[in-house]
Design a protein around this motif. Structure first.
Motif, PDB file in Angstrom:
ATOM      1  N   GLN A  56     -33.762 -62.013  44.448  1.00  0.00           N
ATOM      2  CA  GLN A  56     -34.295 -60.645  44.371  1.00  0.00           C
ATOM      3  C   GLN A  56     -33.437 -60.076  43.014  1.00  0.00           C
ATOM      4  O   GLN A  56     -32.257 -60.412  42.903  1.00  0.00           O
ATOM      5  CB  GLN A  56     -33.951 -59.754  45.688  1.00  0.00           C
ATOM      6  CG  GLN A  56     -34.846 -60.444  46.682  1.00  0.00           C
ATOM      7  CD  GLN A  56     -36.217 -60.156  46.441  1.00  0.00           C
ATOM      8  OE1 GLN A  56     -36.727 -59.031  46.393  1.00  0.00           O
ATOM      9  NE2 GLN A  56     -36.937 -61.107  46.449  1.00  0.00           N
ATOM     10  N   ARG A  57     -34.126 -59.310  42.237  1.00  0.00           N
ATOM     11  CA  ARG A  57     -33.485 -58.746  41.089  1.00  0.00           C
ATOM     12  C   ARG A  57     -32.485 -57.897  41.390  1.00  0.00           C
ATOM     13  O   ARG A  57     -31.357 -58.030  40.645  1.00  0.00           O
ATOM     14  CB  ARG A  57     -34.480 -57.991  40.158  1.00  0.00           C
ATOM     15  CG  ARG A  57     -35.567 -59.053  39.465  1.00  0.00           C
ATOM     16  CD  ARG A  57     -35.913 -58.399  38.188  1.00  0.00           C
ATOM     17  NE  ARG A  57     -36.790 -59.399  37.091  1.00  0.00           N
ATOM     18  CZ  ARG A  57     -37.999 -59.551  37.755  1.00  0.00           C
ATOM     19  NH1 ARG A  57     -38.781 -58.666  38.487  1.00  0.00           N
ATOM     20  NH2 ARG A  57     -38.807 -60.451  37.052  1.00  0.00           N
ATOM     21  N   ASN A  58     -32.525 -57.028  42.459  1.00  0.00           N
ATOM     22  CA  ASN A  58     -31.477 -56.106  42.720  1.00  0.00           C
ATOM     23  C   ASN A  58     -30.344 -56.774  43.262  1.00  0.00           C
ATOM     24  O   ASN A  58     -29.264 -56.240  43.563  1.00  0.00           O
ATOM     25  CB  ASN A  58     -32.002 -55.104  43.627  1.00  0.00           C
ATOM     26  CG  ASN A  58     -32.628 -55.449  44.855  1.00  0.00           C
ATOM     27  OD1 ASN A  58     -32.782 -56.762  44.973  1.00  0.00           O
ATOM     28  ND2 ASN A  58     -32.937 -54.435  45.735  1.00  0.00           N
ATOM     29  N   ASP A  85     -38.958 -58.308  43.692  1.00  0.00           N
ATOM     30  CA  ASP A  85     -38.519 -57.135  43.908  1.00  0.00           C
ATOM     31  C   ASP A  85     -39.316 -56.661  45.107  1.00  0.00           C
ATOM     32  O   ASP A  85     -39.862 -55.559  45.258  1.00  0.00           O
ATOM     33  CB  ASP A  85     -39.012 -56.069  42.778  1.00  0.00           C
ATOM     34  CG  ASP A  85     -38.208 -56.304  41.412  1.00  0.00           C
ATOM     35  OD1 ASP A  85     -36.961 -56.124  41.539  1.00  0.00           O
ATOM     36  OD2 ASP A  85     -38.866 -56.771  40.517  1.00  0.00           O
ATOM     37  N   SER A 196     -31.194 -43.552  46.240  1.00  0.00           N
ATOM     38  CA  SER A 196     -31.870 -44.563  44.891  1.00  0.00           C
ATOM     39  C   SER A 196     -32.243 -43.533  44.028  1.00  0.00           C
ATOM     40  O   SER A 196     -32.278 -43.809  42.775  1.00  0.00           O
ATOM     41  CB  SER A 196     -32.961 -45.204  45.610  1.00  0.00           C
ATOM     42  OG  SER A 196     -33.986 -44.383  45.861  1.00  0.00           O
ATOM     43  N   GLY A 225     -27.382 -49.692  36.342  1.00  0.00           N
ATOM     44  CA  GLY A 225     -28.762 -49.142  36.992  1.00  0.00           C
ATOM     45  C   GLY A 225     -28.451 -47.632  37.178  1.00  0.00           C
ATOM     46  O   GLY A 225     -27.542 -47.344  37.886  1.00  0.00           O
ATOM     47  N   ARG A 446     -19.928 -47.479  41.678  1.00  0.00           N
ATOM     48  CA  ARG A 446     -20.853 -47.135  42.249  1.00  0.00           C
ATOM     49  C   ARG A 446     -20.722 -45.698  42.834  1.00  0.00           C
ATOM     50  O   ARG A 446     -19.839 -45.538  43.191  1.00  0.00           O
ATOM     51  CB  ARG A 446     -21.233 -47.867  43.312  1.00  0.00           C
ATOM     52  CG  ARG A 446     -21.669 -49.458  43.068  1.00  0.00           C
ATOM     53  CD  ARG A 446     -21.976 -50.352  44.318  1.00  0.00           C
ATOM     54  NE  ARG A 446     -22.428 -51.284  43.699  1.00  0.00           N
ATOM     55  CZ  ARG A 446     -24.064 -51.647  43.747  1.00  0.00           C
ATOM     56  NH1 ARG A 446     -24.671 -50.896  44.278  1.00  0.00           N
ATOM     57  NH2 ARG A 446     -24.298 -52.927  43.361  1.00  0.00           N
TER      58      ARG A 446
ATOM     59  N   GLY B 265     -27.894 -54.150  50.988  1.00  0.00           N
ATOM     60  CA  GLY B 265     -28.231 -54.765  49.746  1.00  0.00           C
ATOM     61  C   GLY B 265     -29.420 -55.653  49.727  1.00  0.00           C
ATOM     62  O   GLY B 265     -29.664 -56.484  48.991  1.00  0.00           O
TER      63      GLY B 265
END
Lengths: 540, 328
Positions: A56-58, A85, A196, A225, A446, B265
């Motif tokens: 997964q990209r994230n 994704d 998000s 991000g 973060r 996540g």
């Protein structure tokens, strides 16, 4: 997620309805039905599986790129389907949004029903109590409805007294918990959405030393991000500088503990702070997490004109013993200091392999322990055109292979192992000295404003779940009827019926115990003075 | 200490094996077992099958009657003895199992949840303790021990032979209070789900048997308790374990926030625990819906346990993620 128990299906009177409206209404009923909710739940579980199968990209963007290299044909197709994704893909969103719509559509009417039930209390007694799962008859002497009601209230039943009958219900917390559980799910979704939209994160490699400080602006991140509602100027202002990093290892090489010490500058004040894995640095508006570390060797190169340049390069680790690889580049080497002329083919670079502990026989080109017990740096020198003017972005951890393949960048001599302080003189008389190392850390910085909402919702969810699973809803009705067969006029018969509204194997025992208590109560009030019984009757 | 732990575990597995054999003996030669039945009452058997073919759960079949005239009291005693020996062996094995876990903990000077081997050791211990607790309340289900011990022997065998990891210290990422909270809750929930899975499977067999199915797997449940009671037990085990599992996930999220910077996540382990959670939530909802058959609902619970196993073993072996503590 309607538990169809006693919500009577409202049969609309036969009247002409617009077809479209009817379609909508049927669709809505279908969507909010339990069956649909179950199907959607399974679709959700099913839809999550690809998220664990494909990179997964994230989670790890590098793995996705590796997948593209390994499967050049399949990967673009999968990518169009959103396989990399999954959790941000439209089809995943469709499933959970439908599920939540179904959930809300079901839970709202249930909430109104429950609120009304709480206000109004249990409904009137069914005509034939003997048909209920539990039924008992008590011979009574007084037929006192209010006394029965008092007894039930004392036992924490919700009681409604109607002429001749007492209706009681218990276990409302079950439905309350049920509703709380489902609303808290909505709360979690809201928290995730908020996080998000308004959250942001960035990763940054930070080498120890005051010359390598970092300030919280987007340009300084290696990757970042931002949520769609966050602007670059919204980031809180602070600067970090790695003062010290300590890593301890067991004899086997397994890490034991990490501790990073940083100087934090924010709003004009400067302070020192420690943090480590599991104990992040919590700043105002951002948290700093330690997610990696390594060594950054330092070398000094002295060029043909005697000019020295020192270079510090973070070497990413290539194994658990911290064998690390990286490059040093000197694009400004060998510039004639008098004319300022740059020889395009005299730029210098070194490819390095750093071993914090070289094995004793020196035959293995891998480190044998992650601590710096006998550090060694293996250098390979290159001279020529580094290819930096091409404008193509490239990794700072390896040399441009195209320049080497095309012969523009040429290896000078053989590789050279260096100990700390050792100097290597190249064929053109220039020298390179291995000065030592500095630690570096990889930080993840973060901010997620939705966290607290999610945490509170999860707590409510758990409480609601426990209430809903442990609670047992049940109803009891008592009907007092004058008994004709009785010898005296005043005595009557009390019929008691019990209905467990949920699966509750212990209800029969509870009911029997309740009947016993009613009998005992009857017996005592039966001996009580008549006037007292009369006042009770008057309260109705 | 580490070596002692390994030896204790070996003996424990062997003792579980003894328990399993005794349970099997009780099943095969017991008063309601096939051998005794074939020898004692061939005629009534046929009649019973005929009557039970479309019988409901409530219909008292001859098989479920506690004692029958056919077996002599001496026989009955002997076979009950096999069952009791099996139970005693399970208790002894459980004690040895505790010993294996404790000595390993002492050897490593920490909680024994640091890798997959230790996790399976703990999970099965929770399973066997839960089994013994349920048994004290409902002695009638003793015969299910055959399946419980089978599951234990299989899981511990896999743990000992495939997943074994030498005693070692914890990684820095695991040094947290949440390690104790999160992993103990996950192990507890998994252990109870394991027991619920076993009763669920027996329920499905028994329900099929009560409907008159006599082809291979169904007769295994001939001696099992009534399907309705089994189904309720299955539900209660799941209803007990589900909030624990929820708490395990939630505490894991709190820990993940501190360790990795985000509470969720979609790491493979997180994804699969989410999948298990959703499937078990589906089971509880299906169970609460009158229009869904109880057997269908139980199938969902079984699917849930398969996803748990996928999470425990599959994710550790096939996928790369942040939960890479399996030690393999």
């Amino acid at each position: 997620m309607t538990q169809v128990e006693d919500r009577v299906a409202t049969t609309a009177p036969p009247r002409r309805v617009n077809r479209f409206v009817a379609l909508l209404r049927n669709g809505w009923r279908q969507l909010t039905s339990m069956r649909t909710a179950l199907v959607l739940l399974f679709l959700l579980a099913l839809a999550a599986i690809p998220g664990s199968v494909f990179p997964q990209r994230n989670v790890n963007a590098d793995d996705v790129q590796a997948y593209f290299r390994e499967h050049p044909r399949l990967a673009p197709v999968l990518d169009r389907l959103g396989a990399f994704d999954v959790f941000a893909s439209p089809w995943f969103a469709a499933v959970y949004l439908l599920l939540f719509t179904s959930l809300v559509g079901c839970i709202l009417p249930r909430t109104w029903d429950h609120l009304r039930a709480l206000r109004v209390g249990p409904p009137g007694a069914p005509r034939r109590l003997e048909r209920l799962p539990q039924y008992a008859v008590v011979e009574d002497v007084s037929g006192d409805v209010a006394a029965i009601a008092t007894l039930l209230r004392r036992r924490r039943w919700r009681v409604v007294v109607r002429p001749g009958t007492v209706a009681a219900e218990k276990g409302y917390l079950k439905e309350t918990g049920n509703i709380l559980f489902h609303f808290s799910l909505v709360g979690i979704l809201a928290g995730v959405a908020l996080g998000s939209w308004y959250g942001w994160h960035g990763d940054r490699l930070l080498i120890a030393g005051s010359d390598h400080g970092f300030c919280n602006t987007l340009q300084q991140y290696d990757q970042y991000g931002l949520g769609p509602r966050v602007h670059a100027t919204d980031l809180p202002r602070f600067c970090l500088e790695l003062v010290d990093f300590e890593a301890r290892f067991h004899e086997s090489g397994q890490p034991e503990s990490y501790r990073a010490t940083v100087r934090v500058e924010a709003e004009g004040t400067s302070r020192q702070a420690d943090f480590s894995v599991n104990a992040p640095l919590r700043l105002d508006g951002a948290n700093v997490y330690l997610i990696g570390h390594g060594y950054a060797p330092v070398i000094r190169y002295t060029d043909r004109y005697g000019r020295s340049q020192t270079s510090v390069a973070a070497f990413p680790k290539s194994d658990e013993m911290l064998t690390s690889e990286g490059v040093f580049t000197f694009p400004d080497a060998n510039i004639n200091p008098e004319t300022g002329e740059r020889d395009p083919n005299a730029q210098v670079a070194f490819q390095g392999l750093y071993l914090p502990t070289v094995s004793e026989d020196r035959t293995v080109s891998r480190s044998v322990h992650p601590e710096e017990r006998s550090p060694g740096l293996l250098l390979v020198a290159y001279r020529g055109d580094l290819g930096m003017e091409t404008g193509i972005p490239k990794s700072v951890y390896e040399l441009d292979q195209r320049q080497i393949e095309s012969g523009k960048l040429v290896q000078v001599g053989l590789s050279k192992p260096l100990r700390k302080g050792e100097v290597w003189t190249l064929d053109d008389g220039t020298t390179v000295e291995f000065l030592g190392t500095r630690p570096f850390v990889v930080l993840s910085i973060r901010h997620d404003p939705g966290e607290k909402i999610v945490l509170v919702s999860a707590g409510v969810l758990l409480v609601g779940l426990l209430m809903s699973l442990a609670g047992r809803r049940r109803r009891v009705w008592c009907r007092v009827t004058p008994a004709e067969s009785s010898t005296t006029n005043r005595s009557s018969v009390v019929e008691i019926g019990g209905l467990p509204r949920t699966d509750y194997p212990g209800f029969a025992d509870e009911f029997a115990e309740l009947v016993g208590a009613l009998k005992a109560d009857r017996a005592t009030t039966g001996h009580a003075p008549r006037e007292r019984a009369g006042t009770h009757e008057g309260t109705d | 200490m580490g070596a002692l732990s390994n030896q204790l575990l070996t003996v424990a597995v062997l003792t579980y094996l003894v328990a399993m054999v005794c349970h099997a003996a009780e099943y095969a030669f017991g008063t309601r077992g096939p051998v005794a039945r074939a020898a004692a009452r061939p005629r009534r058997e046929l009649a019973a099958v005929g009557a039970g073919a479309r019988g409901t759960a409530a219909a008292p079949e001859p098989e479920t009657a506690p004692t029958t005239a056919s077996a002599t009291p001496a026989d009955a005693k002997r076979h009950a003895l096999a069952g009791r020996i099996a139970l005693a062996a399970t208790v002894v094995a459980a004690v040895l199992h505790v010993g294996a876990v404790v000595t390993r903990g002492i050897a490593a000077r920490r909680m024994t949840w640091g890798n997959m081997y230790e996790f399976v050791l703990t999970l099965t211990l929770v399973g066997v303790v839960a089994w013994l607790v349920v048994l004290t309340r409902r002695p009638a289900i003793r015969r299910l021990g055959l399946f419980v011990t089978l599951a234990l022997v299989l899981l511990l065998g896999v743990a000992g032979m495939v997943l074994y990891t030498p005693v070692g210290p914890l990684m820095p990422a695991l040094k947290s209070v949440w390690f104790i909270v999160h992993v103990s809750m996950a192990a507890t929930a998994s252990g109870i789900f394991l027991l619920g899975f076993v009763t669920g499977v027996i329920y499905l067999l028994r329900a099929g048997y009560e409907q008159g199915k006599r082809s291979f797997p169904y007769p295994l449940a001939r001696w099992a308790p009534e399907s309705e009671a089994l189904e309720r037990l299955t539900f209660r085990l799941h209803a007990f374990a589900f909030p624990i599992w929820t708490f395990a996930i939630a505490s894991g999220a709190v820990w993940a926030e501190a360790a990795w910077g985000r509470y969720w996540g979609w790491d493979p382990k997180e994804t699969w625990s989410f999948i298990s959670w959703v499937v078990y939530a589906g089971y509880l909802h299906a169970r609460a819906t009158p229009s869904v058959k109880r057997r269908t609902a139980t199938w969902i619970a079984i699917l849930g346990f398969l996803t748990m196993m996928m999470n425990l073993i599959g994710v550790n072996l096939f996928f790369e993620g942040l939960h890479s503590y399996s030690g393999l």
